[in-house]
Design an enzyme around this catalytic site. Structure first.
Site, short mmCIF file in Angstrom:
data_model
loop_
_atom_site.label_atom_id
_atom_site.label_comp_id
_atom_site.label_asym_id
_atom_site.label_seq_id
_atom_site.Cartn_x
_atom_site.Cartn_y
_atom_site.Cartn_z
N ARG A 174 23.14 -37.39 -70.71
CA ARG A 174 22.07 -37.91 -71.53
C ARG A 174 22.52 -39.18 -72.25
O ARG A 174 23.69 -39.31 -72.58
CB ARG A 174 21.65 -36.87 -72.60
CG ARG A 174 21.26 -35.52 -72.05
CD ARG A 174 20.02 -35.58 -71.22
NE ARG A 174 19.57 -34.26 -70.81
CZ ARG A 174 18.68 -34.02 -69.86
NH1 ARG A 174 18.14 -35.03 -69.20
NH2 ARG A 174 18.33 -32.80 -69.57
N THR A 175 21.58 -40.08 -72.47
CA THR A 175 21.87 -41.26 -73.27
C THR A 175 21.82 -40.84 -74.73
O THR A 175 20.75 -40.61 -75.29
CB THR A 175 20.85 -42.39 -73.01
OG1 THR A 175 20.87 -42.71 -71.63
CG2 THR A 175 21.18 -43.62 -73.83
#
Length: 248
Positions: free
Chosen positions: A21-22
């Site tokens: 995930r960012t």
């Protein structure tokens, strides 16, 4: 859970890494300012992009044309903006392939972007951007100007003038006081430049290299970057601590 665990991806069943995930944006652009004027919509931003707090890139274009009737501008993570542009390329190509004599207008593209941003937010994998979408399209009541924005969690609205990032605090009050519906293009440029100059003085991430774009019924125009004339001789700039209690 501490930060080290939060940044680590859970291992997949096969022993590899899980979904990434960012968690934080890396290369980011700052404020975008846009407003309606007499003949269409005008949009502006600088061409800087920061790597963390370092102003790393100075020739990044964050305003793009979308289809025949729309312009998009983006604050936030630049790689996520590139991903959004890929989505929009697929959308406009699909629309063109129908060859039915119609094309997506700014209102439809804005609605699409609100669904994309909200969908990614619900997956806990948001696109770290605030997007401004403006355009002009002929409708049943003549030429219809449209200006809307959507942020990384899907919050969206329409307005006559919009600013993202630090501009939401510094430029919007100026626009509220001086914007008129019958502004000419030259007057709109002067008002936009006034807002950009305030942000240049007050926003550390801003640079003196700006790009302005407009869209009318005749199509979109994105002008080459240019610099504004500045004055750093204000007394408050030369001696910012004067009169301030408790400063060195």
């Amino acid at each position: 859970m501490d930060g080290s665990h939060a940044n680590a991806a859970a291992p997949a069943a096969g022993g590899g890494e899980g979904t990434q995930r960012t968690l934080n944006p890396y290369v980011t652009g700052n404020s975008v300012i846009a407003m309606k004027y007499k003949d269409g919509v005008i949009m502006a931003c600088d061409t800087g992009a920061s790597y963390g707090s370092t102003l790393r890139y100075k020739s990044v274009e964050r305003i793009k044309a979308v289809g025949k009737h729309s312009l998009i501008g983006a604050s936030g993570e630049f790689s996520d903006f590139q991903e959004i542009l890929r989505y929009l390329d697929e959308l406009t190509l699909s629309d063109h392939m129908w060859d039915d004599g119609n094309s997506l207008g700014p209102k439809e593209i804005h609605a699409y972007l609100t669904r994309v941003m909200y969908n990614r937010r619900n997956k806990f994998d948001p696109l770290w951007n605030s997007l401004v979408l403006g355009g002009v399209k002929k409708g049943p009541k003549g030429d219809e100007k449209y200006l809307g924005m959507v942020n990384m969690i899907g919050t969206h609205f329409e307005e006559n003038h919009i600013a993202t990032g630090f501009g939401n605090h510094m430029a919007v009050p100026i626009l509220r006081g001086e914007w008129r519906e019958d502004l000419t293009f030259e007057e709109a440029v002067k008002l936009i430049e006034k807002c950009l100059l305030v942000l240049l003085y007050r926003d550390r991430s801003s640079i003196n290299k700006f790009q302005i774009a407009k869209i009318t019924t005749e199509g979109s125009t994105i002008y080459p970057p240019y610099a504004l004339k500045t004055n750093w001789g204000f007394a408050a700039f030369e001696n910012p601590s004067q009169g301030a209690v408790g400063t060195w």
